[in-house]
Structures are given as C-alpha cells and as structure tokens.
Design a protein around this motif. Structure first.
Motif, PDB file in Angstrom:
ATOM      1  N   ASP A  26       7.857 -11.478   0.231  1.00 19.54           N
ATOM      2  CA  ASP A  26       8.530 -10.686  -0.809  1.00 19.54           C
ATOM      3  C   ASP A  26       7.548  -9.749  -1.480  1.00 19.54           C
ATOM      4  OD1 ASP A  26      10.715 -12.302  -0.437  1.00 19.54           O
ATOM      5  OD2 ASP A  26      10.374 -13.491  -2.254  1.00 19.54           O
ATOM      6  N   LEU A  27       8.068  -8.655  -2.029  1.00 21.55           N
ATOM      7  CA  LEU A  27       7.265  -7.812  -2.925  1.00 21.55           C
ATOM      8  C   LEU A  27       7.970  -7.721  -4.254  1.00 21.55           C
ATOM      9  CD1 LEU A  27       6.476  -6.515   0.072  1.00 21.55           C
ATOM     10  CD2 LEU A  27       4.939  -5.397  -1.510  1.00 21.55           C
ATOM     11  N   LEU A  28       7.199  -7.885  -5.299  1.00 25.58           N
ATOM     12  CA  LEU A  28       7.768  -7.919  -6.644  1.00 25.58           C
ATOM     13  C   LEU A  28       7.251  -6.759  -7.475  1.00 25.58           C
ATOM     14  CD1 LEU A  28       7.204 -11.695  -7.576  1.00 25.58           C
ATOM     15  CD2 LEU A  28       9.108 -10.705  -6.294  1.00 25.58           C
ATOM     16  N   LEU A  29       8.114  -6.354  -8.401  1.00 26.70           N
ATOM     17  CA  LEU A  29       7.737  -5.354  -9.398  1.00 26.70           C
ATOM     18  C   LEU A  29       8.251  -5.919 -10.716  1.00 26.70           C
ATOM     19  CD1 LEU A  29       6.479  -2.531  -8.982  1.00 26.70           C
ATOM     20  CD2 LEU A  29       8.798  -1.600  -8.974  1.00 26.70           C
ATOM     21  N   ASP A  30       7.413  -5.990 -11.702  1.00 26.26           N
ATOM     22  CA  ASP A  30       7.799  -6.624 -12.976  1.00 26.26           C
ATOM     23  C   ASP A  30       8.376  -8.023 -12.755  1.00 26.26           C
ATOM     24  OD1 ASP A  30       7.198  -4.197 -14.050  1.00 26.26           O
ATOM     25  OD2 ASP A  30       9.285  -3.532 -14.258  1.00 26.26           O
ATOM     26  N   GLY A  31       7.875  -8.738 -11.762  1.00 28.40           N
ATOM     27  CA  GLY A  31       8.357 -10.098 -11.501  1.00 28.40           C
ATOM     28  C   GLY A  31       9.706 -10.154 -10.813  1.00 28.40           C
ATOM     29  N   ARG A  32      10.252  -9.008 -10.435  1.00 22.36           N
ATOM     30  CA  ARG A  32      11.555  -9.012  -9.745  1.00 22.36           C
ATOM     31  C   ARG A  32      11.389  -8.450  -8.341  1.00 22.36           C
ATOM     32  NH1 ARG A  32      16.243  -6.668 -13.158  1.00 22.36           N
ATOM     33  NH2 ARG A  32      14.808  -5.234 -14.161  1.00 22.36           N
ATOM     34  N   LYS A  33      12.295  -8.869  -7.448  1.00 21.25           N
ATOM     35  CA  LYS A  33      12.092  -8.555  -6.034  1.00 21.25           C
ATOM     36  C   LYS A  33      12.490  -7.110  -5.729  1.00 21.25           C
ATOM     37  CE  LYS A  33      13.211 -10.601  -1.559  1.00 21.25           C
ATOM     38  NZ  LYS A  33      13.368 -11.892  -0.892  1.00 21.25           N
ATOM     39  N   VAL A  34      11.542  -6.361  -5.179  1.00 15.58           N
ATOM     40  CA  VAL A  34      11.799  -4.959  -4.857  1.00 15.58           C
ATOM     41  C   VAL A  34      11.877  -4.743  -3.350  1.00 15.58           C
ATOM     42  CG1 VAL A  34       9.368  -4.208  -4.847  1.00 15.58           C
ATOM     43  CG2 VAL A  34      11.143  -2.595  -5.509  1.00 15.58           C
ATOM     44  N   ALA A  35      11.310  -5.681  -2.571  1.00 11.54           N
ATOM     45  CA  ALA A  35      11.320  -5.524  -1.115  1.00 11.54           C
ATOM     46  C   ALA A  35      11.205  -6.890  -0.457  1.00 11.54           C
ATOM     47  CB  ALA A  35      10.157  -4.632  -0.669  1.00 11.54           C
ATOM     48  N   GLY A  36      11.713  -6.973   0.776  1.00 12.16           N
ATOM     49  CA  GLY A  36      11.633  -8.223   1.536  1.00 12.16           C
ATOM     50  C   GLY A  36      11.340  -7.919   2.990  1.00 12.16           C
ATOM     51  N   GLU A  84       0.824  -1.217   0.000  1.00 16.17           N
ATOM     52  CA  GLU A  84       0.000   0.000   0.000  1.00 16.17           C
ATOM     53  C   GLU A  84       0.855   1.262   0.000  1.00 16.17           C
ATOM     54  OE1 GLU A  84      -4.243  -0.564   2.214  1.00 16.17           O
ATOM     55  OE2 GLU A  84      -2.579   0.241   3.338  1.00 16.17           O
ATOM     56  N   ALA A  85       1.904   1.256   0.830  1.00 13.79           N
ATOM     57  CA  ALA A  85       2.743   2.459   0.943  1.00 13.79           C
ATOM     58  C   ALA A  85       3.448   2.730  -0.391  1.00 13.79           C
ATOM     59  CB  ALA A  85       3.767   2.292   2.076  1.00 13.79           C
ATOM     60  N   ILE A  86       3.969   1.672  -1.034  1.00 14.48           N
ATOM     61  CA  ILE A  86       4.626   1.862  -2.340  1.00 14.48           C
ATOM     62  C   ILE A  86       3.618   2.422  -3.337  1.00 14.48           C
ATOM     63  CG2 ILE A  86       5.624   0.642  -4.331  1.00 14.48           C
ATOM     64  CD1 ILE A  86       7.097  -1.182  -2.378  1.00 14.48           C
ATOM     65  N   HIS A  87       2.425   1.864  -3.311  1.00 18.28           N
ATOM     66  CA  HIS A  87       1.406   2.324  -4.262  1.00 18.28           C
ATOM     67  C   HIS A  87       1.036   3.786  -3.996  1.00 18.28           C
ATOM     68  CE1 HIS A  87      -1.789   2.167  -7.121  1.00 18.28           C
ATOM     69  NE2 HIS A  87      -2.653   2.580  -6.217  1.00 18.28           N
ATOM     70  N   GLU A  88       0.871   4.107  -2.715  1.00 12.18           N
ATOM     71  CA  GLU A  88       0.445   5.470  -2.376  1.00 12.18           C
ATOM     72  C   GLU A  88       1.503   6.503  -2.783  1.00 12.18           C
ATOM     73  OE1 GLU A  88      -1.285   5.919   1.540  1.00 12.18           O
ATOM     74  OE2 GLU A  88      -0.610   8.013   1.596  1.00 12.18           O
ATOM     75  N   VAL A  89       2.780   6.160  -2.556  1.00 18.23           N
ATOM     76  CA  VAL A  89       3.825   7.153  -2.799  1.00 18.23           C
ATOM     77  C   VAL A  89       4.263   7.189  -4.272  1.00 18.23           C
ATOM     78  CG1 VAL A  89       6.222   7.763  -2.199  1.00 18.23           C
ATOM     79  CG2 VAL A  89       4.608   7.108  -0.400  1.00 18.23           C
ATOM     80  N   THR A  90       4.259   6.029  -4.943  1.00 19.52           N
ATOM     81  CA  THR A  90       4.807   6.003  -6.315  1.00 19.52           C
ATOM     82  C   THR A  90       3.752   5.739  -7.391  1.00 19.52           C
ATOM     83  OG1 THR A  90       5.188   3.619  -6.280  1.00 19.52           O
ATOM     84  CG2 THR A  90       6.965   4.997  -5.441  1.00 19.52           C
ATOM     85  N   ARG A  91       2.561   5.313  -6.988  1.00 20.74           N
ATOM     86  CA  ARG A  91       1.487   4.883  -7.906  1.00 20.74           C
ATOM     87  C   ARG A  91       1.838   3.587  -8.632  1.00 20.74           C
ATOM     88  NH1 ARG A  91      -1.827   6.772  -5.057  1.00 20.74           N
ATOM     89  NH2 ARG A  91      -3.435   6.078  -6.469  1.00 20.74           N
ATOM     90  N   LEU A  92       2.946   2.944  -8.276  1.00 24.48           N
ATOM     91  CA  LEU A  92       3.275   1.657  -8.890  1.00 24.48           C
ATOM     92  C   LEU A  92       2.419   0.565  -8.260  1.00 24.48           C
ATOM     93  CD1 LEU A  92       7.162   2.004  -8.887  1.00 24.48           C
ATOM     94  CD2 LEU A  92       5.644   2.155 -10.868  1.00 24.48           C
ATOM     95  N   GLY A  93       2.304  -0.562  -8.936  1.00 24.04           N
ATOM     96  CA  GLY A  93       1.475  -1.664  -8.428  1.00 24.04           C
ATOM     97  C   GLY A  93       2.308  -2.888  -8.119  1.00 24.04           C
ATOM     98  N   PRO A  94       2.933  -2.936  -6.927  1.00 23.36           N
ATOM     99  CA  PRO A  94       3.743  -4.113  -6.587  1.00 23.36           C
ATOM    100  C   PRO A  94       2.849  -5.327  -6.311  1.00 23.36           C
ATOM    101  CG  PRO A  94       3.567  -2.681  -4.678  1.00 23.36           C
ATOM    102  CD  PRO A  94       2.858  -1.979  -5.811  1.00 23.36           C
ATOM    103  N   GLN A  95       3.444  -6.507  -6.382  1.00 27.83           N
ATOM    104  CA  GLN A  95       2.699  -7.718  -6.026  1.00 27.83           C
ATOM    105  C   GLN A  95       3.358  -8.350  -4.813  1.00 27.83           C
ATOM    106  OE1 GLN A  95       2.502 -10.317  -9.435  1.00 27.83           O
ATOM    107  NE2 GLN A  95       0.514  -9.451  -9.979  1.00 27.83           N
ATOM    108  N   ILE A  96       2.535  -8.921  -3.950  1.00 29.70           N
ATOM    109  CA  ILE A  96       3.077  -9.661  -2.812  1.00 29.70           C
ATOM    110  C   ILE A  96       3.325 -11.095  -3.263  1.00 29.70           C
ATOM    111  CG2 ILE A  96       2.579 -10.575  -0.508  1.00 29.70           C
ATOM    112  CD1 ILE A  96       0.892  -8.076   0.009  1.00 29.70           C
ATOM    113  N   ARG A  97       4.546 -11.559  -3.035  1.00 29.71           N
ATOM    114  CA  ARG A  97       4.805 -12.986  -3.258  1.00 29.71           C
ATOM    115  C   ARG A  97       4.876 -13.647  -1.886  1.00 29.71           C
ATOM    116  NH1 ARG A  97       9.989 -15.275  -6.366  1.00 29.71           N
ATOM    117  NH2 ARG A  97      11.010 -14.371  -4.565  1.00 29.71           N
ATOM    118  N   TRP A  98       3.842 -14.401  -1.578  1.00 27.18           N
ATOM    119  CA  TRP A  98       3.761 -15.081  -0.283  1.00 27.18           C
ATOM    120  C   TRP A  98       5.069 -15.787   0.023  1.00 27.18           C
ATOM    121  CZ3 TRP A  98       4.358 -20.066   1.346  1.00 27.18           C
ATOM    122  CH2 TRP A  98       3.766 -20.420   2.560  1.00 27.18           C
ATOM    123  N   PRO A  99       5.604 -15.760   1.257  1.00 25.57           N
ATOM    124  CA  PRO A  99       5.022 -15.027   2.379  1.00 25.57           C
ATOM    125  C   PRO A  99       5.683 -13.688   2.676  1.00 25.57           C
ATOM    126  CG  PRO A  99       6.618 -16.615   3.195  1.00 25.57           C
ATOM    127  CD  PRO A  99       6.667 -16.692   1.687  1.00 25.57           C
TER     128      PRO A  99
END
Ligand code: BT5
Length: 260
Positions: free
Chosen positions: A126-136, A109-124
């Motif tokens: 990781d967060l991905l952007l374009d299928g690559r890891k942007v946060a852990g 949510e915070a990434i989306h709110e600040v950058t308008r990007l749409g990250p995905q959560i990879r259970w349990p």
C-alpha cells in the motif's frame, strides 16, 4: 456466444497521451489502453499467455471489477490510474512477491517526482498519504510471467472511494495521470533491473526512505492469529521483522499476513 472478454474498444486518446508521456525505456511497450475493462489484471494475464513481451502495459480508464488481494475489491472510478504491467523475471517463483515492494518504491518515487508529495509505503503493498490509502499494488503469477497491477487515486471525485482512501487531488492542483504513469513506468523499470541484477538489497535500502512503519506498533493477522509488536525492519528477502510482546523477533512473509 458471448465474447470471451468484455473489455471495451481501445482508447486511442489514452494510448497517444501515454505514448507521449513514456520515456525511451521498454516498460510501457506495447501499450493497450481501454475505456473500460473488468480488471486490467485479466487482460494482462491473457496477453502474457499469448506471449506478449516483458514491459507490456494494460491501461483502463475505469474497471468494473478491479481487485485487490484475497478477493477484495478495488474501487476504480474514472480519473484514477489503473494499469497492469507484464514482467518475466528470471527468479524463482518464491521471490516474485518481492515485486510488490519493487513497484512500491517506484510508485512512491513517481508520486514524489510529479507532485512533490511525500507518500509512505505501508508494507507490503500500500501507499499512504496522511495515513490514508492512495495507491495499492497487486502481483499475480501467470506461467513464467508475473502481472504487476497498480492502482492510484488521482481524481477530484472522492465519492466513489472507500472511507480510508485518499486521492492525490486532495492536495493541491490536479496531477496529469498520463504523466504520472509514464514516470512510474520508467522508475519501475529502473528498480526492476536493479532487483534482477543485484537482488533485493538495493530495494531494501531504498525502502527505508519511504517506509514510515519502523519503530511503530503494528498489528498483523495471519489466518486466525493476531500478532502485535514493534515493526523493526524489512529483511534481505522483503519479510517484515517484528519484535513481539514476548521479546521474540519474528519475520513475516508478504503473502501470509495483513496489517491492521
Ligand atoms: C491492494 O489490495 O491494495 C491492491 C490494489 C491493486 C489495484 C490495481 S488497479 C490495476 C490492477 N487491476 C486490478 O484489478 N487490480 C490492480 P489490498 O491490499 O487487498 O487492498 C484492498 C482494500 O483497499 C479494499 O478492501 C479496500 O478497503 C481498500 N480500497 C479499495 N479500493 C480502494 C481505492 N481506490 N483506494 C484506496 N483504498 C481502496
């Protein structure tokens, strides 16, 4: 005698930028920022042991021994977000692992709110952007406290990041890490409070917005076992439900498995 801990002096510049970016909530206070630490997890664990309250934030400009799960390393070049928060959840220890999904929803949510990007959560965790890891996210216990560590790649210099990593800076203008961290603390506090008062149900509901996994094929490892199947859902305890090739639906605990 060597000093017991090897963090640098306090980073007053970061402390005042963070203090400005934090909302009125309790997460992010008190605030301890350093230029360099081995890992924010260890500093936060020590502070938790000394009785620092829930919400305490440890921030570092860079980490020399940032870590992930199972002894893996977390690359922590300058320009990224490396923070740990102390929480003292009044829930059984067995439920603490759910905190990585509580934090995951907040990071997304915070990434989306600040950058308008749409990250995905990879259970349990990781967060991905374009299928690559942007946060852990890393959750570790310390007595009655849990330390929630969050690393987000923010900076322009991707040379120090591993091959399958990406930074927010790969998309558009640089984002202010202090603003992102301040927003994140507020979102995490809100989801944490919902989790404490209502259990995992609201988190499970929100996860559906951010998990890109459902319906897709996943490969998991548990010890020496490798399992392939279709990811179906996350259950009411945060376990991943997978329909295996045999047709059987199995539930996997967060601590047990890694997604390949
Ligand atoms: C994680 O572990 O994803 C949890 C990472 C938590 C980092 C934060 S930073 C603040 C706090 N202090 C710490 O010392 N840690 C926490 P895991 O799922 O085990 O993923 C680790 C794997 O991610 C590594 O084996 C690499 O493949 C990859 N990796 C390492 N550094 C990365 C980076 N900066 N960006 C993306 N992927 C990375």
């Amino acid at each position: 005698m060597p000093p017991p801990f090897r963090e640098s002096g306090r980073d007053c510049g970061a402390e005042s930028r963070l203090a400005e970016a934090l909302g009125p909530g309790r997460f992010g206070r008190p605030l301890h920022a350093f230029e360099r630490v081995p890992s924010t997890m260890d500093v936060a664990a020590r502070l938790a042991e000394q009785g620092e309250p829930e919400g305490t934030l440890v921030w570092a400009r860079r980490q020399e021994r940032g870590r992930g799960r199972l002894g893996r390393a977390w690359a922590s070049p300058e320009g990224g977000i490396y923070l740990s928060l102390i929480v003292r959840p009044p829930v059984p220890v067995s439920r603490r692992a759910q905190l990585s999904l509580v934090a995951g929803v907040a990071v997304a949510e915070a990434i989306h709110e600040v950058t308008r990007l749409g990250p995905q959560i990879r259970w349990p965790n990781d967060l991905l952007l374009d299928g690559r890891k942007v946060a852990g996210i890393l959750v570790e216990g310390k007595g009655d406290a849990a330390i929630v560590g969050i690393g987000i790649n923010v900076g322009r210099d991707a040379r120090a990041l591993p091959e399958h990593a990406i930074s927010l800076a790969a998309h558009g203008p640089a984002c202010d890490p202090y603003r992102l961290a301040g927003t994140l603390c507020g979102r995490f506090e809100a989801w944490y409070d919902a989790w404490i008062s209502e259990g995992f149900r609201p988190i499970r509901h929100e996860l559906r917005r951010w998990i890109g996994l459902f319906g897709g094929l996943v490969r998991l490892t548990r010890g020496s076992e490798e399992i392939e199947g279709q990811a179906l859902d996350v259950d009411e305890d945060g376990r991943l439900l997978v329909r295996c090739d045999s047709g059987l639906v199995r539930a996997f605990e967060m601590g047990d498995v890694s997604l390949l």
